[in-house]
Design a protein around this motif. Sequence first.
Motif, PDB file in Angstrom:
ATOM      1  N   HIS A 263      74.906   4.197  82.597  1.00  0.00           N
ATOM      2  CA  HIS A 263      76.203   3.655  82.888  1.00  0.00           C
ATOM      3  C   HIS A 263      76.796   3.871  81.460  1.00  0.00           C
ATOM      4  N   ALA A 264      76.657   4.955  80.915  1.00  0.00           N
ATOM      5  CA  ALA A 264      77.285   5.207  79.584  1.00  0.00           C
ATOM      6  C   ALA A 264      78.225   6.498  79.362  1.00  0.00           C
ATOM      7  N   ARG A 265      78.402   6.980  80.391  1.00  0.00           N
ATOM      8  CA  ARG A 265      79.389   8.401  80.266  1.00  0.00           C
ATOM      9  C   ARG A 265      80.655   8.167  79.353  1.00  0.00           C
ATOM     10  N   SER A 266      81.350   7.203  79.386  1.00  0.00           N
ATOM     11  CA  SER A 266      82.460   6.869  78.443  1.00  0.00           C
ATOM     12  C   SER A 266      82.250   6.830  77.168  1.00  0.00           C
ATOM     13  N   TRP A 267      80.903   6.721  76.723  1.00  0.00           N
ATOM     14  CA  TRP A 267      80.634   6.724  75.088  1.00  0.00           C
ATOM     15  C   TRP A 267      80.871   7.915  74.569  1.00  0.00           C
ATOM     16  N   GLY A 268      80.485   9.247  75.418  1.00  0.00           N
ATOM     17  CA  GLY A 268      80.722  10.441  74.827  1.00  0.00           C
ATOM     18  C   GLY A 268      82.175  11.000  74.859  1.00  0.00           C
ATOM     19  N   VAL A 269      83.334  10.366  75.442  1.00  0.00           N
ATOM     20  CA  VAL A 269      84.757  10.707  75.421  1.00  0.00           C
ATOM     21  C   VAL A 269      84.985  10.880  73.885  1.00  0.00           C
ATOM     22  N   GLY A 270      84.688   9.849  73.227  1.00  0.00           N
ATOM     23  CA  GLY A 270      85.058   9.928  71.530  1.00  0.00           C
ATOM     24  C   GLY A 270      83.720  10.679  70.881  1.00  0.00           C
ATOM     25  N   TYR A 271      82.531  10.595  71.210  1.00  0.00           N
ATOM     26  CA  TYR A 271      81.504  11.419  70.639  1.00  0.00           C
ATOM     27  C   TYR A 271      80.723  12.078  71.627  1.00  0.00           C
ATOM     28  N   PRO A 272      81.211  13.368  71.811  1.00  0.00           N
ATOM     29  CA  PRO A 272      80.252  14.126  72.882  1.00  0.00           C
ATOM     30  C   PRO A 272      78.831  14.351  72.729  1.00  0.00           C
ATOM     31  N   SER A 273      78.687  14.156  71.412  1.00  0.00           N
ATOM     32  CA  SER A 273      77.141  14.643  71.225  1.00  0.00           C
ATOM     33  C   SER A 273      76.016  13.299  71.793  1.00  0.00           C
ATOM     34  N   LEU A 274      76.791  12.328  72.224  1.00  0.00           N
ATOM     35  CA  LEU A 274      75.930  11.298  73.061  1.00  0.00           C
ATOM     36  C   LEU A 274      75.553  11.794  74.358  1.00  0.00           C
ATOM     37  N   TRP A 275      76.239  12.633  74.806  1.00  0.00           N
ATOM     38  CA  TRP A 275      75.802  13.164  75.997  1.00  0.00           C
ATOM     39  C   TRP A 275      74.826  14.124  76.013  1.00  0.00           C
ATOM     40  N   PRO A 276      73.935  14.120  76.935  1.00  0.00           N
ATOM     41  CA  PRO A 276      72.892  15.371  77.137  1.00  0.00           C
ATOM     42  C   PRO A 276      73.556  16.578  77.075  1.00  0.00           C
ATOM     43  N   SER A 277      74.758  16.990  77.680  1.00  0.00           N
ATOM     44  CA  SER A 277      75.545  18.093  77.580  1.00  0.00           C
ATOM     45  C   SER A 277      76.800  17.801  78.359  1.00  0.00           C
ATOM     46  N   ALA A 278      77.780  18.866  78.064  1.00  0.00           N
ATOM     47  CA  ALA A 278      79.110  18.573  78.408  1.00  0.00           C
ATOM     48  C   ALA A 278      79.011  18.474  80.210  1.00  0.00           C
ATOM     49  N   SER A 279      78.014  18.955  80.665  1.00  0.00           N
ATOM     50  CA  SER A 279      78.177  19.117  82.138  1.00  0.00           C
ATOM     51  C   SER A 279      77.222  17.824  82.759  1.00  0.00           C
ATOM     52  N   CYS A 280      76.434  17.370  82.113  1.00  0.00           N
ATOM     53  CA  CYS A 280      75.412  16.328  82.184  1.00  0.00           C
ATOM     54  C   CYS A 280      75.496  15.122  81.043  1.00  0.00           C
ATOM     55  N   GLN A 281      76.393  14.106  81.688  1.00  0.00           N
ATOM     56  CA  GLN A 281      76.818  13.226  80.731  1.00  0.00           C
ATOM     57  C   GLN A 281      76.280  11.994  80.604  1.00  0.00           C
ATOM     58  N   GLN A 282      75.146  11.723  81.286  1.00  0.00           N
ATOM     59  CA  GLN A 282      74.631  10.417  80.891  1.00  0.00           C
ATOM     60  C   GLN A 282      73.010  10.624  81.911  1.00  0.00           C
ATOM     61  N   PRO A 283      72.113   9.802  81.298  1.00  0.00           N
ATOM     62  CA  PRO A 283      72.062   8.807  80.317  1.00  0.00           C
ATOM     63  C   PRO A 283      72.316   9.321  78.973  1.00  0.00           C
ATOM     64  N   LEU A 284      72.609   8.269  78.093  1.00  0.00           N
ATOM     65  CA  LEU A 284      72.612   8.752  76.745  1.00  0.00           C
ATOM     66  C   LEU A 284      71.479   9.559  76.014  1.00  0.00           C
ATOM     67  N   ASP A 285      71.668  10.603  75.477  1.00  0.00           N
ATOM     68  CA  ASP A 285      70.805  11.494  74.806  1.00  0.00           C
ATOM     69  C   ASP A 285      69.864  10.910  73.961  1.00  0.00           C
ATOM     70  N   VAL A 286      68.500  10.846  74.450  1.00  0.00           N
ATOM     71  CA  VAL A 286      67.455   9.973  74.171  1.00  0.00           C
ATOM     72  C   VAL A 286      66.766  10.628  72.953  1.00  0.00           C
ATOM     73  N   SER A 287      67.027  12.073  72.771  1.00  0.00           N
ATOM     74  CA  SER A 287      66.401  12.946  71.822  1.00  0.00           C
ATOM     75  C   SER A 287      67.407  12.856  70.574  1.00  0.00           C
ATOM     76  N   ASN A 288      68.453  12.467  70.453  1.00  0.00           N
ATOM     77  CA  ASN A 288      69.269  12.212  69.391  1.00  0.00           C
ATOM     78  C   ASN A 288      69.368  11.260  68.669  1.00  0.00           C
TER      79      ASN A 288
END
Length: 523
Positions: A263-288
Amino acid sequence: MAMAMRLILLLPVIGCATAAGGGRVDLWPMPASVSSGDKALYVAKDLKMSAVGSKYADGKTILVEAFQRIVSVIQMDHAIVGSYDRLPVLTGVNVVVHSPDDELKFGVDESYNLSIPATGSPMYAQIEAQTVFGALHALETISQLCYFDFVLSITRLDSAPWTIMDMPRFPYRGLLIDTARHYLPVPVIKSVIDSMTYSKLNVLHWHIVDEQSFPIEIHSYPELSNGAYSYSEKYTISDALDIVQYAEKRGVNVLAEIDIPGHARSWGVGYPSLWPSASCQQPLDVSNDFTFKVIDGILSDFSKVFKFKFVHLGGDEVDTSCWATTPHIKSWLVQHGMNESDAYRYFVVRAQKIAISHGYDIINWEETFNNFGDKLDRKTVVHNWLGRGVAEKAVSAGLRCIVSNADKWYLDHLDATWEGFYMNEPLANIYNPEQQKLILGGEVCMWGERIDASDIQQTIWPRAAAAAERLWTPVEKLAKNVTTVTARLARFRCLLNERGVAAAPLAGYGRAAPLEPGSCMRQ
């Protein structure tokens, strides 16, 4: 320290007697103990409030403002023009609060005793409460006892003398609002808080952000609010503080929620590195590690505003497929010897540790408990929304629990009737007294996919009030058959309408229109 206060008030009220000859009691929620007589009183045009014998100094003006508010919600613009000559007159209200502390903490004593005499001169109602927050509930109860006498053109209070001893059954009596699916302006949120106090609900669960929008500004990471729907559909931190302080003065705690890692796709609008990738946008990137720095920044900012004991970290409906299909995350999983389920657990537990570092206890949706309950911090509260039997399992494991089962207490389910809301029992199948204490209470949920500022109140009420009585009133006082409370709830729904709350009719399902011409109390 004794304190004297005098407010000159007009108190025209509502048009239905609350008890006739010591009979029916039209209060909602029903108090723990109530007795009444058969005498009519008339409320003085210049009703006074005093605090003789109170230890509470009201430095924050909580009590004075509450007294003024009670008048404003019951004053139906009727002109008090009748004569009080030879009538028994209620001169004022004396409020005795035993504790000088006015900090709204979880589990604060909300009990009160209220007595209204039938004779005397001058004649004063007496409120006695351990804290100012109990006194607020007593004032609300008084407001429901009064009505405008159209024959005499003055305010009337029937069935005196009254003796009411009251306290809540559960310390957590919540209502969720969702500002991510549709933005709710600050005045609308405040109106919801006001309406909560009428049925003695005490926790506003603010589901602030979700995949669709991130409407709150965060000083630590200001680009997060780029995920809002528009420039104007945002809350500043000052807005949030204003809402919290507004609620606190009414005895309502504000529970903030950030729902992670899903439920966190909107976070990456401002900080795209929070997405796993530009085409796969949630969950938040657990590895980062940046993901957890952002969470830490949000909770650091929250801790300065949201002073409630708990923060809600979500944790529900996590689809980990993006983690399994994104190369850099897949590599990280292999490196750390994890599969996607392990990573889900790792994320939740790490986020919990961050919240605890900022002084919070944590609430998580039940999926976290269902998947790895033994790994959750012991400060976790399990928020049951899906399955029957989860509450029993949570308390058996020694964890606290809040009940919001979707089939009964989800307000966005328009086919869920008020009768179902009333009969939903948080302690169902929990018989051990020590385990019962771990059920903090319950919460009705107004998810926002199909509501906005235009219809939120009529979707919440009166069904939320049915749950509110379940959460406030002692179980032995609750109706076994809902038909016995229908008239009383109908009267409360009319009272909400008279106070400017767009509560829907009882007949039919949620948010229904009136069926035909007729009295408010027959809709």
